[in-house]
Design an enzyme around this catalytic site. Sequence first.
Site, mmCIF file in Angstrom:
data_model
loop_
_atom_site.group_PDB
_atom_site.id
_atom_site.type_symbol
_atom_site.label_atom_id
_atom_site.label_comp_id
_atom_site.label_asym_id
_atom_site.label_seq_id
_atom_site.Cartn_x
_atom_site.Cartn_y
_atom_site.Cartn_z
ATOM 1 N N TYR A 38 0.842 -1.199 0.000
ATOM 2 C CA TYR A 38 0.000 0.000 0.000
ATOM 3 C C TYR A 38 0.878 1.250 0.000
ATOM 4 O O TYR A 38 0.660 2.185 -0.765
ATOM 5 C CB TYR A 38 -0.908 -0.045 1.236
ATOM 6 C CG TYR A 38 -1.801 1.155 1.424
ATOM 7 C CD1 TYR A 38 -3.092 1.161 0.887
ATOM 8 C CD2 TYR A 38 -1.367 2.263 2.142
ATOM 9 C CE1 TYR A 38 -3.919 2.260 1.058
ATOM 10 C CE2 TYR A 38 -2.190 3.363 2.312
ATOM 11 C CZ TYR A 38 -3.466 3.357 1.775
ATOM 12 O OH TYR A 38 -4.275 4.443 1.948
ATOM 13 N N LYS A 120 -22.400 0.405 20.706
ATOM 14 C CA LYS A 120 -22.300 1.843 20.969
ATOM 15 C C LYS A 120 -20.813 2.156 21.065
ATOM 16 O O LYS A 120 -20.131 1.750 21.998
ATOM 17 C CB LYS A 120 -23.010 2.208 22.264
ATOM 18 C CG LYS A 120 -23.030 3.718 22.502
ATOM 19 C CD LYS A 120 -24.019 4.073 23.607
ATOM 20 C CE LYS A 120 -24.273 5.559 23.714
ATOM 21 N NZ LYS A 120 -23.081 6.376 23.872
HETATM 22 S S1 IVH Z 1 -27.429 6.739 17.220
HETATM 23 C C1 IVH Z 1 -30.741 9.356 16.978
HETATM 24 N N1 IVH Z 1 -25.729 4.743 17.135
HETATM 25 O O1 IVH Z 1 -23.869 7.852 21.266
HETATM 26 C C2 IVH Z 1 -29.680 8.489 17.352
HETATM 27 N N2 IVH Z 1 -25.192 6.646 18.418
HETATM 28 O O2 IVH Z 1 -25.768 8.995 23.238
HETATM 29 C C3 IVH Z 1 -28.440 9.179 17.686
HETATM 30 N N3 IVH Z 1 -22.993 6.520 19.509
HETATM 31 O O3 IVH Z 1 -23.812 11.155 20.184
HETATM 32 C C4 IVH Z 1 -27.247 8.356 17.859
HETATM 33 N N4 IVH Z 1 -22.443 4.567 18.726
HETATM 34 O O4 IVH Z 1 -21.813 9.692 19.593
HETATM 35 C C5 IVH Z 1 -26.001 5.958 17.630
HETATM 36 N N5 IVH Z 1 -24.280 2.926 16.946
HETATM 37 C C6 IVH Z 1 -24.551 4.142 17.439
HETATM 38 C C7 IVH Z 1 -23.668 4.831 18.266
HETATM 39 C C8 IVH Z 1 -24.023 6.083 18.753
HETATM 40 C C9 IVH Z 1 -22.054 5.577 19.470
HETATM 41 C C10 IVH Z 1 -22.896 7.779 20.282
HETATM 42 C C11 IVH Z 1 -23.041 9.011 19.452
HETATM 43 C C12 IVH Z 1 -24.144 9.814 20.082
HETATM 44 C C13 IVH Z 1 -24.260 9.195 21.433
HETATM 45 C C14 IVH Z 1 -25.684 9.243 21.889
#
Ligand code: IVH
Length: 675
Positions: A38, A120
């Site tokens: 790469y 998450k």
């Molecule tokens: S969805 C409307 N999906 O968690 C939905 N958030 O507490 C908004 N985050 O600010 C977020 N992984 O930084 C979503 N798979 C995931 C996530 C995620 C990390 C974080 C994101 C957000 C915070 C919300």
Amino acid sequence: MNPSQEILSRIEALRQQINDHNRRYYVYDDPLIPDAEYDRLMRELQSLEAEYPELISPNSPTQRVGDKPLSGFDEVVHQVPMLSLDNAFDDEEMRDFERRIKDRLKLAESEQINYLAEPKLDGLAVSLRYEQGSLVMGATRGDGNRGEDVTSNVRTIKAIPLKLLGEQWPDVLEVRGEVFMPKAGFESLNERARKADEKSFVNPRNAAAGSLRQLDPRITAQRPLTFLAYGFGEVSPEHTELNLSDRINALRSFGIPTSPLMAVTDGIQGCIDYYRQLETERDDLPYDIDGVVFKVDDLALQAQLGFVSRAPRWAVAYKFPAQEELTQVEAIEFQVGRTGAVTPVARLQPVFVGGVTVSNATLHNMDEVRRKDVRVGDTVVVRRAGDVIPEVVSVILEKRSASSQSVDLPERCPVCDSEVVIAEGEAVARCSGGLFCPAQRKEAIKHFASRKAMDIEGLGDKLVEQLVELEMISTPADLYALTLEQLSGLERMAEKSAQNLLDALSKSKQTTLNRFLYGLGIREVGEATAQALAQQFLTLKAIEEADEESLQETPDVGPIVAAHIVSFFRQSHNRVVIDELLQAGIEWPEVARVETAASSLVGKTVVITGTLSRPRDEFKQTLLAHGAKVTGSVSSKTDYLLAGEAAGSKLTKAEKLGVTVLNEAALEALLNQAE
Ligand code: IVH
């Protein structure tokens, strides 16, 4: 010079290949070529672009090295706000979450809702705006309505495509996702910071945030950041897919990385199962996660559910137990391990972290204590991940009391009061009361009794442990005061074996100075060093009284070994045990000095193989006593092979290499010649 058609198409081909490889790596998790290959492609493209600067395009993969530094970030307004999530902390709260949804949608208890599940990620949320397939803007979440324009920084992250793949993308596509730093990248970044004496980051999340919010994009470009997408902002024209999971899969087809762990689960029980499964995999993932996010997969249902204040009703974050918590240091104590290592330990106000209550955390060694500057009374971040020993990650300096004092290594062992020493160049402090210290008792006695030391037959590790635990012995010298009555009273010890052990103890009293010296367990004094010391000084008394300088005249003894020897004999506790051993009747024949010139074995390397008339170890001791080195395998450095009956591959090899092969008689002759 105008570039030829050939050059133009080579540049285009290189850009395409590099982008393909990025995609394979970040989107499909399936790299095809090694990093070195790469890098070669990248260098070729860089040199072509240097030759024809007019051909550089902002979307070329070479342009990820970072633009000029900014004086500040511009503000970005999010047309579609960036929301946060409600949390759930147990199964019951997950069921409550679904109950609320079903109530609102007027669905019967028995009707099933499907959820999109994914980890998450523990990083920071960003919004990426693509217009006509090109990345035009990257922004942080900020307060959800207004964030910061970090486009120059976002463009340095290789996982984020500068141009989308194919042509099926909407004209305006805002992708929401998480920028984060994988654990391995975090570790090496911190390692580099420590080596350069710079401040290290507390955890991958802080490192990611600090790196993305750099005013100098050239610094961001050097940080191991990556990205996974999980949602959408403004999209126009609107997607036609009916489920969120299908829209996420569409992102993937545009070359945007999404979580490989994404799944659609059946009902709330499916969510709970997914959570349990991921919890077992959490520590093995290459990046930190702090829970699982579940979202109603059906977009029509999502629309019906809508939002409450800042969070959607259709999503929830089921959090894992936190792996980091704050607590207070109540005391800093020093523990002494089996081998004398003196380890600082923080006694903590009990705190629930990583699924258990933690009240102690290791501080590893004094270097670590100084680096983190942990003090009694401090508020600290404690981390416990998986089965790893809890540790103090950092101190919250803002909460430190003005009267706090830094911690010093104790001068004396908290267990036996011998001196505590740190060898030059080592981080670990050690108690030097090896023969006497209760913390080191078992190991010291096992070593003393071992075959290459005093060779006390029948005194195995288990028996030593039993004798120490029953307080029948506390130093090696106590072994020689054991009685038949005491021994035969032990569990599973017949009178016969008790007598055998007494005989073995008595036999062991006739030894050699090397064995005895080795048996004392002085740090870094192995068999060969013990032998060399005996040769150099001839008597135990001379060794006991030698200073570091004269010790270093011994072959193979450097300043560190010399310091270990001196501090060992300086401990009166050790000297008392040695006196007791001698009083018990341990003795050895006077050491005969082997004259270097006269002996044909001094400094020679000998290998022993085959069946000999006596145990191999006896030959080894004789050879060592004559100044030879005894090693395990034949090489071009071998001087002699002592070969007994049925010598196998070593003999073949020695013959092939032209090594002199000796039988027992030939060895005898050599030894006589040496005397
Ligand atoms: S969805 C409307 N999906 O968690 C939905 N958030 O507490 C908004 N985050 O600010 C977020 N992984 O930084 C979503 N798979 C995931 C996530 C995620 C990390 C974080 C994101 C957000 C915070 C919300």
